[in-house]
Scaffold this motif. Structure first.
Motif, PDB file in Angstrom:
ATOM      1  N   SER A   1      15.826 -63.996 -59.510  1.00  0.00           N
ATOM      2  CA  SER A   1      17.049 -64.294 -60.223  1.00  0.00           C
ATOM      3  C   SER A   1      16.895 -63.925 -61.700  1.00  0.00           C
ATOM      4  CB  SER A   1      17.405 -65.766 -60.078  1.00  0.00           C
ATOM      5  OG  SER A   1      16.463 -66.566 -60.736  1.00  0.00           O
ATOM      6  N   LYS A   2      17.958 -63.994 -62.422  1.00  0.00           N
ATOM      7  CA  LYS A   2      17.931 -63.634 -63.839  1.00  0.00           C
ATOM      8  C   LYS A   2      17.092 -64.603 -64.656  1.00  0.00           C
ATOM      9  CE  LYS A   2      22.424 -61.378 -63.822  1.00  0.00           C
ATOM     10  NZ  LYS A   2      23.784 -61.382 -64.391  1.00  0.00           N
ATOM     11  N   VAL A   3      17.082 -65.871 -64.264  1.00  0.00           N
ATOM     12  CA  VAL A   3      16.297 -66.873 -65.000  1.00  0.00           C
ATOM     13  C   VAL A   3      14.805 -66.605 -64.824  1.00  0.00           C
ATOM     14  CG1 VAL A   3      15.778 -69.324 -65.206  1.00  0.00           C
ATOM     15  CG2 VAL A   3      18.124 -68.591 -64.834  1.00  0.00           C
ATOM     16  N   LEU A   5      13.395 -63.749 -64.207  1.00  0.00           N
ATOM     17  CA  LEU A   5      13.079 -62.540 -64.964  1.00  0.00           C
ATOM     18  C   LEU A   5      12.982 -62.849 -66.455  1.00  0.00           C
ATOM     19  CD1 LEU A   5      12.643 -59.504 -64.626  1.00  0.00           C
ATOM     20  CD2 LEU A   5      15.079 -59.197 -64.977  1.00  0.00           C
ATOM     21  N   ALA A   6      13.869 -63.707 -66.963  1.00  0.00           N
ATOM     22  CA  ALA A   6      13.826 -64.092 -68.379  1.00  0.00           C
ATOM     23  C   ALA A   6      12.557 -64.881 -68.689  1.00  0.00           C
ATOM     24  CB  ALA A   6      15.059 -64.909 -68.735  1.00  0.00           C
ATOM     25  N   ILE A   7      12.134 -65.755 -67.767  1.00  0.00           N
ATOM     26  CA  ILE A   7      10.900 -66.515 -67.962  1.00  0.00           C
ATOM     27  C   ILE A   7       9.702 -65.573 -67.965  1.00  0.00           C
ATOM     28  CG2 ILE A   7       9.363 -68.223 -66.897  1.00  0.00           C
ATOM     29  CD1 ILE A   7      11.869 -69.740 -66.023  1.00  0.00           C
ATOM     30  N   ALA A   8       9.697 -64.576 -67.083  1.00  0.00           N
ATOM     31  CA  ALA A   8       8.599 -63.602 -67.047  1.00  0.00           C
ATOM     32  C   ALA A   8       8.535 -62.808 -68.349  1.00  0.00           C
ATOM     33  CB  ALA A   8       8.762 -62.667 -65.855  1.00  0.00           C
ATOM     34  N   LYS A   9       9.678 -62.453 -68.922  1.00  0.00           N
ATOM     35  CA  LYS A   9       9.697 -61.736 -70.204  1.00  0.00           C
ATOM     36  C   LYS A   9       9.100 -62.589 -71.315  1.00  0.00           C
ATOM     37  CE  LYS A   9      13.652 -58.768 -69.258  1.00  0.00           C
ATOM     38  NZ  LYS A   9      15.048 -58.454 -69.595  1.00  0.00           N
ATOM     39  N   ILE A  10       9.437 -63.880 -71.317  1.00  0.00           N
ATOM     40  CA  ILE A  10       8.901 -64.794 -72.334  1.00  0.00           C
ATOM     41  C   ILE A  10       7.390 -64.934 -72.180  1.00  0.00           C
ATOM     42  CG2 ILE A  10       8.859 -67.206 -73.084  1.00  0.00           C
ATOM     43  CD1 ILE A  10      11.868 -67.278 -72.514  1.00  0.00           C
ATOM     44  N   LEU A  11       6.917 -65.077 -70.951  1.00  0.00           N
ATOM     45  CA  LEU A  11       5.475 -65.217 -70.713  1.00  0.00           C
ATOM     46  C   LEU A  11       4.724 -63.971 -71.165  1.00  0.00           C
ATOM     47  CD1 LEU A  11       5.377 -66.983 -67.229  1.00  0.00           C
ATOM     48  CD2 LEU A  11       4.928 -67.986 -69.470  1.00  0.00           C
ATOM     49  N   LYS A  12       5.322 -62.799 -70.999  1.00  0.00           N
ATOM     50  CA  LYS A  12       4.676 -61.570 -71.455  1.00  0.00           C
ATOM     51  C   LYS A  12       4.663 -61.497 -72.982  1.00  0.00           C
ATOM     52  CE  LYS A  12       4.498 -56.625 -70.993  1.00  0.00           C
ATOM     53  NZ  LYS A  12       5.023 -55.421 -70.385  1.00  0.00           N
ATOM     54  N   VAL A  22       9.669 -55.728 -61.008  1.00  0.00           N
ATOM     55  CA  VAL A  22      10.575 -56.116 -59.943  1.00  0.00           C
ATOM     56  C   VAL A  22      10.377 -55.135 -58.799  1.00  0.00           C
ATOM     57  CG1 VAL A  22      12.974 -56.458 -59.290  1.00  0.00           C
ATOM     58  CG2 VAL A  22      12.217 -57.068 -61.587  1.00  0.00           C
ATOM     59  N   VAL A  23       9.955 -55.645 -57.647  1.00  0.00           N
ATOM     60  CA  VAL A  23       9.724 -54.817 -56.465  1.00  0.00           C
ATOM     61  C   VAL A  23      10.928 -54.982 -55.547  1.00  0.00           C
ATOM     62  CG1 VAL A  23       8.200 -54.393 -54.512  1.00  0.00           C
ATOM     63  CG2 VAL A  23       7.248 -55.167 -56.691  1.00  0.00           C
ATOM     64  N   LYS A  24      11.617 -53.878 -55.306  1.00  0.00           N
ATOM     65  CA  LYS A  24      12.820 -53.924 -54.469  1.00  0.00           C
ATOM     66  C   LYS A  24      12.452 -53.635 -53.023  1.00  0.00           C
ATOM     67  CE  LYS A  24      15.859 -52.697 -58.213  1.00  0.00           C
ATOM     68  NZ  LYS A  24      16.963 -51.889 -58.683  1.00  0.00           N
TER      69      LYS A  24
END
Length: 103
Positions: A1-3, A5-12, A22-24
């Protein structure tokens, strides 16, 4: 979900993980995260504690945003201006839903 993905960006950005992608798949998407380790082969994330849950949402104001582990960890807050760290939300003077703590 978008949340997520946003948490992963912050952790990076904060240096807790080295990378994510993101693996489709055929029917769904998965988030693949590569953890980051220190010189002693210990993971940078010592703990992750979820605060706000579907059954009990936890909201904080700008003055109520907690410091995690004396400033060594971060709090992740979902605000009206997007998902950000607790320190960024405090600087901008906004509160929101307290999602989790990262140690």
């Amino acid at each position: 979900s978008k949340v997520k993905l946003a948490i992963a960006k912050i952790l990076k950005e904060e240096g807790f993980i080295s990378d994510f992608e993101v693996v489709k798949g055929k029917t769904s998407q998965n988030l693949k995260i590569q953890l980051r380790y220190d010189e002693n082969s210990q993971p940078m994330i010592a703990g992750l504690e979820r605060v706000s849950k579907p059954g009990l949402r936890v909201y904080v104001g700008q003055r109520e945003i907690p410091r995690v582990a004396g400033g060594m960890g971060i709090a992740i807050v979902s605000t009206s201006r997007g998902v950000m760290t607790g320190q960024d939300a405090w600087r901008k003077g906004i509160g929101g839903e307290l999602l989790c703590y990262v140690l």
